[in-house]
Design a protein around this motif. Sequence first.
Motif, PDB file in Angstrom:
ATOM      1  N   GLU A  87       0.846  -1.186   0.000  1.00  0.00           N
ATOM      2  CA  GLU A  87       0.000   0.000   0.000  1.00  0.00           C
ATOM      3  C   GLU A  87       0.878   1.231   0.000  1.00  0.00           C
ATOM      4  O   GLU A  87       1.872   1.293   0.716  1.00  0.00           O
ATOM      5  CB  GLU A  87      -0.902   0.020   1.252  1.00  0.00           C
ATOM      6  N   THR A 147      -3.000   5.442  -0.644  1.00  0.00           N
ATOM      7  CA  THR A 147      -4.092   4.471  -0.746  1.00  0.00           C
ATOM      8  C   THR A 147      -4.175   3.569   0.474  1.00  0.00           C
ATOM      9  O   THR A 147      -4.871   2.568   0.448  1.00  0.00           O
ATOM     10  CB  THR A 147      -3.913   3.595  -2.003  1.00  0.00           C
ATOM     11  N   ASP A 148      -3.483   3.909   1.522  1.00  0.00           N
ATOM     12  CA  ASP A 148      -3.437   3.094   2.734  1.00  0.00           C
ATOM     13  C   ASP A 148      -4.809   3.076   3.402  1.00  0.00           C
ATOM     14  O   ASP A 148      -5.272   4.101   3.888  1.00  0.00           O
ATOM     15  CB  ASP A 148      -2.383   3.660   3.685  1.00  0.00           C
ATOM     16  N   PRO A 149      -5.477   1.911   3.408  1.00  0.00           N
ATOM     17  CA  PRO A 149      -6.814   1.860   4.020  1.00  0.00           C
ATOM     18  C   PRO A 149      -6.792   2.152   5.517  1.00  0.00           C
ATOM     19  O   PRO A 149      -7.792   2.593   6.081  1.00  0.00           O
ATOM     20  CB  PRO A 149      -7.301   0.450   3.732  1.00  0.00           C
ATOM     21  N   ILE A 209      -5.262   4.556   6.934  1.00  0.00           N
ATOM     22  CA  ILE A 209      -5.411   6.001   7.080  1.00  0.00           C
ATOM     23  C   ILE A 209      -6.860   6.396   6.852  1.00  0.00           C
ATOM     24  O   ILE A 209      -7.423   7.203   7.597  1.00  0.00           O
ATOM     25  CB  ILE A 209      -4.469   6.754   6.113  1.00  0.00           C
ATOM     26  N   GLU A 210      -7.490   5.818   5.843  1.00  0.00           N
ATOM     27  CA  GLU A 210      -8.872   6.155   5.522  1.00  0.00           C
ATOM     28  C   GLU A 210      -9.847   5.747   6.627  1.00  0.00           C
ATOM     29  O   GLU A 210     -10.945   6.276   6.694  1.00  0.00           O
ATOM     30  CB  GLU A 210      -9.282   5.518   4.195  1.00  0.00           C
ATOM     31  N   ALA A 211      -9.440   4.846   7.485  1.00  0.00           N
ATOM     32  CA  ALA A 211     -10.315   4.398   8.574  1.00  0.00           C
ATOM     33  C   ALA A 211     -10.131   5.210   9.851  1.00  0.00           C
ATOM     34  O   ALA A 211     -10.903   5.068  10.791  1.00  0.00           O
ATOM     35  CB  ALA A 211     -10.056   2.921   8.861  1.00  0.00           C
ATOM     36  N   ALA A 258      -0.665  12.055   3.395  1.00  0.00           N
ATOM     37  CA  ALA A 258      -1.925  11.310   3.350  1.00  0.00           C
ATOM     38  C   ALA A 258      -2.757  11.589   4.603  1.00  0.00           C
ATOM     39  O   ALA A 258      -3.987  11.747   4.523  1.00  0.00           O
ATOM     40  CB  ALA A 258      -1.650   9.811   3.213  1.00  0.00           C
ATOM     41  N   ARG A 268      -4.340  15.035   4.248  1.00  0.00           N
ATOM     42  CA  ARG A 268      -5.523  14.988   3.377  1.00  0.00           C
ATOM     43  C   ARG A 268      -6.716  14.382   4.105  1.00  0.00           C
ATOM     44  O   ARG A 268      -7.851  14.833   3.937  1.00  0.00           O
ATOM     45  CB  ARG A 268      -5.218  14.217   2.098  1.00  0.00           C
ATOM     46  N   ARG A 269      -6.474  13.353   4.919  1.00  0.00           N
ATOM     47  CA  ARG A 269      -7.548  12.708   5.689  1.00  0.00           C
ATOM     48  C   ARG A 269      -8.160  13.717   6.659  1.00  0.00           C
ATOM     49  O   ARG A 269      -9.381  13.840   6.750  1.00  0.00           O
ATOM     50  CB  ARG A 269      -7.008  11.491   6.440  1.00  0.00           C
ATOM     51  N   ALA A 273     -10.241  16.269   4.778  1.00  0.00           N
ATOM     52  CA  ALA A 273     -11.506  15.703   4.303  1.00  0.00           C
ATOM     53  C   ALA A 273     -12.511  15.583   5.448  1.00  0.00           C
ATOM     54  O   ALA A 273     -13.690  15.900   5.279  1.00  0.00           O
ATOM     55  CB  ALA A 273     -11.268  14.331   3.661  1.00  0.00           C
TER      56      ALA A 273
END
Length: 86
Positions: free
Chosen positions: A4, A8-10, A12-14, A50, A53-54, A57
Amino acid sequence: MTAETPATDPSIEALPFEKALEHLEEIVRKLERGDVPLDESVAIYERGEALKRRCEALLKQAEARIQRITLTADGRAEGVAPLDVS
């Protein structure tokens, strides 16, 4: 197994806002100390981007949910309208 990238590291998105900000602050501290090898500095800088950006958002999402209370001429609440922060 695919590697990853920070973008695109999931994981981080979580992250909730507070945890993402905490991780970002830790990265800043590490980079400011200047004792991290170059390769690691580049990798954690990318992760920091990243995380930034998280956080942005999540703040944008929260801002979109905030509403202001509209009042009648005599000061009574009559409804809500989107908050205009500009």
